[in-house]
Scaffold this motif. Structure first.
Motif, short mmCIF file in Angstrom:
data_model
loop_
_atom_site.label_atom_id
_atom_site.label_comp_id
_atom_site.label_asym_id
_atom_site.label_seq_id
_atom_site.Cartn_x
_atom_site.Cartn_y
_atom_site.Cartn_z
N PRO A 84 -16.51 -1.70 1.09
CA PRO A 84 -15.42 -2.51 0.50
C PRO A 84 -14.38 -2.95 1.52
O PRO A 84 -13.85 -4.06 1.43
CB PRO A 84 -14.82 -1.59 -0.57
CG PRO A 84 -15.25 -0.22 -0.20
CD PRO A 84 -16.58 -0.36 0.46
N THR A 95 -9.15 3.82 -0.80
CA THR A 95 -9.67 2.50 -0.45
C THR A 95 -9.10 1.43 -1.37
O THR A 95 -8.74 0.33 -0.94
CB THR A 95 -11.20 2.48 -0.53
OG1 THR A 95 -11.74 3.51 0.32
CG2 THR A 95 -11.75 1.13 -0.08
N THR A 96 -9.01 1.75 -2.66
CA THR A 96 -8.45 0.81 -3.63
C THR A 96 -6.99 0.50 -3.32
O THR A 96 -6.55 -0.65 -3.43
CB THR A 96 -8.56 1.38 -5.05
OG1 THR A 96 -9.93 1.68 -5.34
CG2 THR A 96 -8.03 0.38 -6.07
N MET A 119 -6.64 6.53 -8.52
CA MET A 119 -6.84 5.43 -7.57
C MET A 119 -7.33 5.99 -6.25
O MET A 119 -6.70 6.86 -5.64
CB MET A 119 -5.54 4.66 -7.36
CG MET A 119 -5.08 3.87 -8.56
SD MET A 119 -3.67 2.79 -8.16
CE MET A 119 -4.47 1.57 -7.11
N THR A 156 -14.88 -6.22 -3.23
CA THR A 156 -14.14 -5.13 -2.60
C THR A 156 -13.95 -3.93 -3.52
O THR A 156 -13.25 -2.99 -3.16
CB THR A 156 -12.75 -5.63 -2.14
OG1 THR A 156 -12.04 -6.17 -3.26
CG2 THR A 156 -12.89 -6.71 -1.08
N GLN A 157 -14.58 -3.95 -4.67
CA GLN A 157 -14.48 -2.80 -5.57
C GLN A 157 -15.34 -1.66 -5.05
O GLN A 157 -16.54 -1.83 -4.82
CB GLN A 157 -14.93 -3.20 -6.98
CG GLN A 157 -14.79 -2.09 -8.01
CD GLN A 157 -15.21 -2.56 -9.39
OE1 GLN A 157 -15.48 -3.74 -9.60
NE2 GLN A 157 -15.28 -1.63 -10.32
N PRO A 158 -14.77 -0.49 -4.83
CA PRO A 158 -15.56 0.63 -4.31
C PRO A 158 -16.73 0.96 -5.23
O PRO A 158 -16.61 1.00 -6.45
CB PRO A 158 -14.56 1.79 -4.27
CG PRO A 158 -13.23 1.13 -4.15
CD PRO A 158 -13.35 -0.14 -4.95
N ASP A 198 -18.07 3.54 -0.85
CA ASP A 198 -16.70 3.67 -1.33
C ASP A 198 -15.66 3.49 -0.23
O ASP A 198 -14.45 3.60 -0.50
CB ASP A 198 -16.50 5.05 -1.97
CG ASP A 198 -17.35 5.22 -3.22
OD1 ASP A 198 -17.62 4.21 -3.89
OD2 ASP A 198 -17.75 6.37 -3.51
N ALA A 238 -5.56 -3.20 -2.48
CA ALA A 238 -4.79 -3.78 -3.58
C ALA A 238 -3.91 -4.96 -3.16
O ALA A 238 -3.79 -5.93 -3.92
CB ALA A 238 -3.93 -2.69 -4.23
N SER A 257 0.83 -1.21 0.00
CA SER A 257 0.00 0.00 0.00
C SER A 257 0.87 1.26 0.00
O SER A 257 0.58 2.23 -0.71
CB SER A 257 -0.93 0.00 1.21
OG SER A 257 -1.89 -1.03 1.13
#
Length: 266
Positions: free
Chosen positions: A160, A70-71, A67, A232-234, A156, A75, A53
Motif C-alpha cells: 500500500p 499504514t492507514t 487504525m 492503498t487499502q492495506p 499491509d 490518510a 498523520s
C-alpha cells in the motif's frame, strides 16, 4: 552529377537544434527544481502529510481505534493529492505564462519528447518526495502509536505504501496533462481540483436522491481518488479495476495534452 551527389547535406533546423533525450531530461530537471513554486508545493505536501498523520496518531493513541499505522500514514493522501495535481499543472502552465515554452520547443522541436521528459521529471520528483515524507511520518508517529509499520506483512505495509507513492505521481501527471491541454494556470488548476475533489463530492450527494440514482453514486468508484483509495487499502487483493481506472485518468489527460501541444502553436 558526381558533384551534386558528393555535396554535403544541408543541416536542417531539426538537425541543428534537436537535443538528446538525456540532455532534455537534465534541462527539465533544472527548470523544475529551480522554481520556487515547486519547492513550495513539495513543502506544503510534506507539511500536510506529516501534520495530519501526527494528528490522527495523537487522536488514536491510547485508544483501540483499529487504525493500522499504514492507514494513518496514507490518510492525508485525500488532501495532498490536490497539491500534487496543482504542481503538475503549474509546472506546465508557468512556461506558457512566461513564454519559456517557445524557447523549449525551439531547442527541442519534438513536442512529444518535451511532454514525456517533463512528465518523467515531475513524476519522479513527486515520488522521491513522497518516499521521504512517508519515512518521516512513520518515524514521527511511531512513538505516539506505541508501534510502527509491520514490515513482515508486505500486503499491509510495503504494497500500500508503494502504491501510495505511485498514486501521488499519477495525480501529478494528471495536472501535467491538463496543463498542456488548457495552457492556463487557473483553468488547469480548476479542472484538476474539480476532478480530484469536487466531482467525488457531487456524485456522493446523489445518495440522498433515492435508489434510482445509486448508479451515479456507484460511478464514483471510477474516479481517481476512489481508485487511489482502493489501491492503498492495506490487504487489498483486487487491484486490477482501480489500477486500470487510475491508468486511464493518467493516460487520458496526457494524450489530450500531447494532441493539443502538437496541433497548436506555442
Amino acid at each position: 552529377m558526381t558533384a551534386l551527389t558528393a555535396a554535403p547535406r544541408r543541416a536542417t533546423h531539426t538537425d541543428t537544434h534537436r537535443l538528446s533525450f538525456a540532455h532534455l531530461l537534465k534541462s527539465e530537471t533544472i527548470k523544475i527544481l529551480t522554481l520556487r513554486s515547486t519547492w513550495w508545493s513539495l513543502g506544503v505536501t510534506a507539511a500536510l502529510s506529516v501534520g495530519i498523520s501526527l494528528l490522527i496518531a495523537l487522536a488514536t493513541s491510547g485508544h483501540n481505534a483499529g487504525m493500522a499505522p499504514t492507514t494513518i500514514i496514507l490518510a492525508p493522501t485525500q488532501f495532498t493529492m490536490l497539491v500534487a495535481g496543482i504542481l503538475g499543472a503549474i509546472v506546465v502552465t508557468g512556461e506558457y505564462s512566461t513564454g519559456m515554452i517557445r524557447s523549449t520547443l525551439t531547442a527541442e522541436p519534438r513536442r512529444g519528447a518535451v511532454l514525456l521528459a517533463k512528465a518523467i521529471v515531475v513524476a519522479l520528483t513527486m515520488m522521491v518526495t513522497t518516499v521521504v515524507i512517508y519515512a518521516v511520518a512513520i518515524a514521527a508517529t511511531a512513538p505516539l502509536l506505541g508501534t510502527s509499520v509491520d514490515w513482515s506483512t508486505p500486503a499491509d505495509s510495503v504494497v500500500p505504501l508503494a502504491l501510495g507513492v505511485v498514486s501521488m505521481a499519477c495525480f501529478t501527471l494528471m495536472g501535467v496533462g491538463f496543463g498542456f491541454l488548457l495552457r492556463s494556470g487557473a483553468g488547469a488548476i480548476a479542472v484538476t481540483v474539480g476532478v480530484l475533489f469536487v466531482l467525488p463530492i457531487m456524485l456522493s450527494l446523489f445518495s440522498i436522491a433515492g435508489p434510482e440514482w445509486m448508479w451515479v453514486v456507484e460511478s464514483g468508484r471510477y474516479l481517481p481518488v476512489s481508485a487511489a483509495g482502493s489501491l492503498t487499502q492495506p490487504g487489498v487483493e483486487d487491484v486490477l479495476e482501480p489500477a486500470v481506472t487510475m491508468a486511464g485518468w493518467v493516460v487520458g489527460p496526457l494524450v489530450l495534452g500531447w494532441t493539443a501541444l502538437r496541433s497548436r502553436d506555442a
